[in-house]
Enzyme design. Sequence first.
Site, PDB file in Angstrom:
ATOM      1  N   LYS A   1      24.485  -1.655  19.628  1.00  0.00           N
ATOM      2  CA  LYS A   1      25.490  -2.483  18.956  1.00  0.00           C
ATOM      3  C   LYS A   1      26.922  -1.958  19.182  1.00  0.00           C
ATOM      4  O   LYS A   1      27.438  -2.142  20.264  1.00  0.00           O
ATOM      5  CB  LYS A   1      25.122  -2.660  17.489  1.00  0.00           C
ATOM      6  CG  LYS A   1      23.723  -3.323  17.400  1.00  0.00           C
ATOM      7  CD  LYS A   1      23.325  -3.910  16.083  1.00  0.00           C
ATOM      8  CE  LYS A   1      22.088  -4.779  16.263  1.00  0.00           C
ATOM      9  NZ  LYS A   1      20.862  -4.276  15.669  1.00  0.00           N
TER      10      LYS A   1
ATOM     11  N   TYR B   1      13.613  -2.066  11.205  1.00  0.00           N
ATOM     12  CA  TYR B   1      13.437  -2.648  12.536  1.00  0.00           C
ATOM     13  C   TYR B   1      13.991  -1.663  13.560  1.00  0.00           C
ATOM     14  O   TYR B   1      15.095  -1.151  13.407  1.00  0.00           O
ATOM     15  CB  TYR B   1      14.192  -3.979  12.624  1.00  0.00           C
ATOM     16  CG  TYR B   1      14.118  -4.645  13.976  1.00  0.00           C
ATOM     17  CD1 TYR B   1      12.917  -5.144  14.465  1.00  0.00           C
ATOM     18  CD2 TYR B   1      15.263  -4.804  14.760  1.00  0.00           C
ATOM     19  CE1 TYR B   1      12.852  -5.777  15.704  1.00  0.00           C
ATOM     20  CE2 TYR B   1      15.203  -5.448  15.992  1.00  0.00           C
ATOM     21  CZ  TYR B   1      14.000  -5.934  16.460  1.00  0.00           C
ATOM     22  OH  TYR B   1      13.938  -6.565  17.682  1.00  0.00           O
TER      23      TYR B   1
ATOM     24  N   ASP C   1      17.632   6.090  13.476  1.00  0.00           N
ATOM     25  CA  ASP C   1      17.993   4.898  14.231  1.00  0.00           C
ATOM     26  C   ASP C   1      19.312   4.392  13.661  1.00  0.00           C
ATOM     27  O   ASP C   1      19.346   3.718  12.632  1.00  0.00           O
ATOM     28  CB  ASP C   1      16.889   3.846  14.116  1.00  0.00           C
ATOM     29  CG  ASP C   1      17.256   2.552  14.841  1.00  0.00           C
ATOM     30  OD1 ASP C   1      18.412   2.439  15.300  1.00  0.00           O
ATOM     31  OD2 ASP C   1      16.389   1.667  14.934  1.00  0.00           O
TER      32      ASP C   1
HETATM   33  C1  LIG Z   1      19.448  -4.225  16.390  1.00  0.00           C
HETATM   34  C2  LIG Z   1      18.638  -3.062  16.121  1.00  0.00           C
HETATM   35  C3  LIG Z   1      17.749  -2.524  17.079  1.00  0.00           C
HETATM   36  C4  LIG Z   1      17.474  -3.211  18.392  1.00  0.00           C
HETATM   37  O1  LIG Z   1      18.587  -3.263  19.218  1.00  0.00           O
HETATM   38  P1  LIG Z   1      18.643  -4.372  20.376  1.00  0.00           P
HETATM   39  O2  LIG Z   1      19.896  -4.051  21.098  1.00  0.00           O
HETATM   40  O3  LIG Z   1      18.639  -5.700  19.698  1.00  0.00           O
HETATM   41  O4  LIG Z   1      17.438  -4.184  21.220  1.00  0.00           O
HETATM   42  C5  LIG Z   1      17.114  -1.332  16.789  1.00  0.00           C
HETATM   43  N1  LIG Z   1      17.298  -0.707  15.613  1.00  0.00           N
HETATM   44  C6  LIG Z   1      18.131  -1.201  14.664  1.00  0.00           C
HETATM   45  C7  LIG Z   1      18.310  -0.441  13.403  1.00  0.00           C
HETATM   46  C8  LIG Z   1      18.789  -2.397  14.875  1.00  0.00           C
HETATM   47  O5  LIG Z   1      19.565  -2.899  13.905  1.00  0.00           O
END
Ligand SMILES: *Cc1c(COP(=O)(O)O)cnc(C)c1O
Length: 433
Positions: A270, A147, A242
């Site tokens: 995060k 994701y 990511d």
């Molecule tokens: C949570 C998450 C996102 C998205 O971040 P948001 O602040 O919720 O938009 C993107 N990549 C990874 C790996 C994530 O865990």
Amino acid sequence: MKKLSFERSESLYAKAVKLMPGGVNSPVRAFKQVDANPIFIERAEGAYMWDADGNKFIDYIGSWGPAILGHAHPEVVEAVTASLKNGFSFGAPSALEIRIAELVQKILPSMEMIRLVSSGTEACMAALRLARGFTGRDKILKFTGCYHGHADMLLVKAGSGVATLGIPGSPGVPAAVVKDTLTLAFNDIQGLKDLFAKEGSEIAAVIVEPIVGNSNFIRPKDGYLELMRELCTQSGAILIFDEVMTGFRVGLTGVQGLKNIKPDLSTLGKVIGGGMPIGAYGGRADIMAKVAPSGPVYQAGTLSGNPVAVTCGIKTLELLSTKYDFTDLAKRTRRLSLGLKERAEKHGIPLSVDYEGGMFGFMFSVKLPESFEEAAQCNITQFKQFFRGMLSYGVYLAPSAYEAGFISFAHSDKDVEDTLNIADYVFANLSQF
Ligand SMILES: *Cc1c(COP(=O)(O)O)cnc(C)c1O
């Protein structure tokens, strides 16, 4: 052990569903996969959260990752409170932005230049636009079950939230927008080689969760990320790690530090905001130089670099990098994970577990998953029962079998022991929940 009840949460939920889709402002909060209604939180401190009924929970979501120091760490609260008095948003540069950029660069040297945004979604979206702008190529490669936020082009085979709801991609995403989004199963080494042999010269970027946390917890096979690095270098594709979830989480320096691999770009979110809305992308200076206004690739944000959020991020990163030891955290995560496995097996229930730093996954299956396809084969019924049982005795786990769990520096050995004792009871009486 007292079984909790949730009357006030139930009545709040009845109101919320009339006002907000599903009663929530983000889908995974809705407890849909576990056939339950969400509980409404009033307060969080350290390793705990309290709900509207006054129930206390040991929290293993930590706001889905940011709360690595525990909720409302006193020193962070103090810094943020002081910053509020200086105004909430300037819409102009401040020295705080330099401070956080320097901190991030010191921890993650691959981030030669950085741009702050307000969420992980924005960071991934912008990093991909930049990679396309830099290379002049359109195709991007992502992996099933990873994701990267909810941008249109990325809502293909996107793991937890999307999978939890059983939506293959999402209505509203035009086919034209995802036609250049290639997907492969995570850990499919031969598939990756074959794809690059065929289309490598057309690929702008490969984006990957280097440890997948949005399909439970999936570790890359030995050599897999190294191969990805090599193929990208050979073909001129931009490698994007990511690390929105894994950054400052699986270890201070993320997966790139653990594996000693240098991505071209990284995305963060995060933990970098410590609970406030911050995302960031950055990496090679020659690539970042293409971002407006120094270059032609446009990306902007009214609240980017917001002083209150940035102060929260700075304090969090300062404390993390000076006062806390990830080996301590990892020991506690290990005790929790292995303890869960041991308690489950004691009652004849197969459970596979994995963990790194302050992140863990547990799956109701005999074997650890190597891909989303394998994670999807776990025993969902047992997961639901376990989740509901744990919740009703005060342990707050992610309400989806496809999410990783998080533990913070505020969790004590006793919190872990208490959790395992509750788990022992819940495993013993699983079918009751
Ligand atoms: C949570 C998450 C996102 C998205 O971040 P948001 O602040 O919720 O938009 C993107 N990549 C990874 C790996 C994530 O865990």
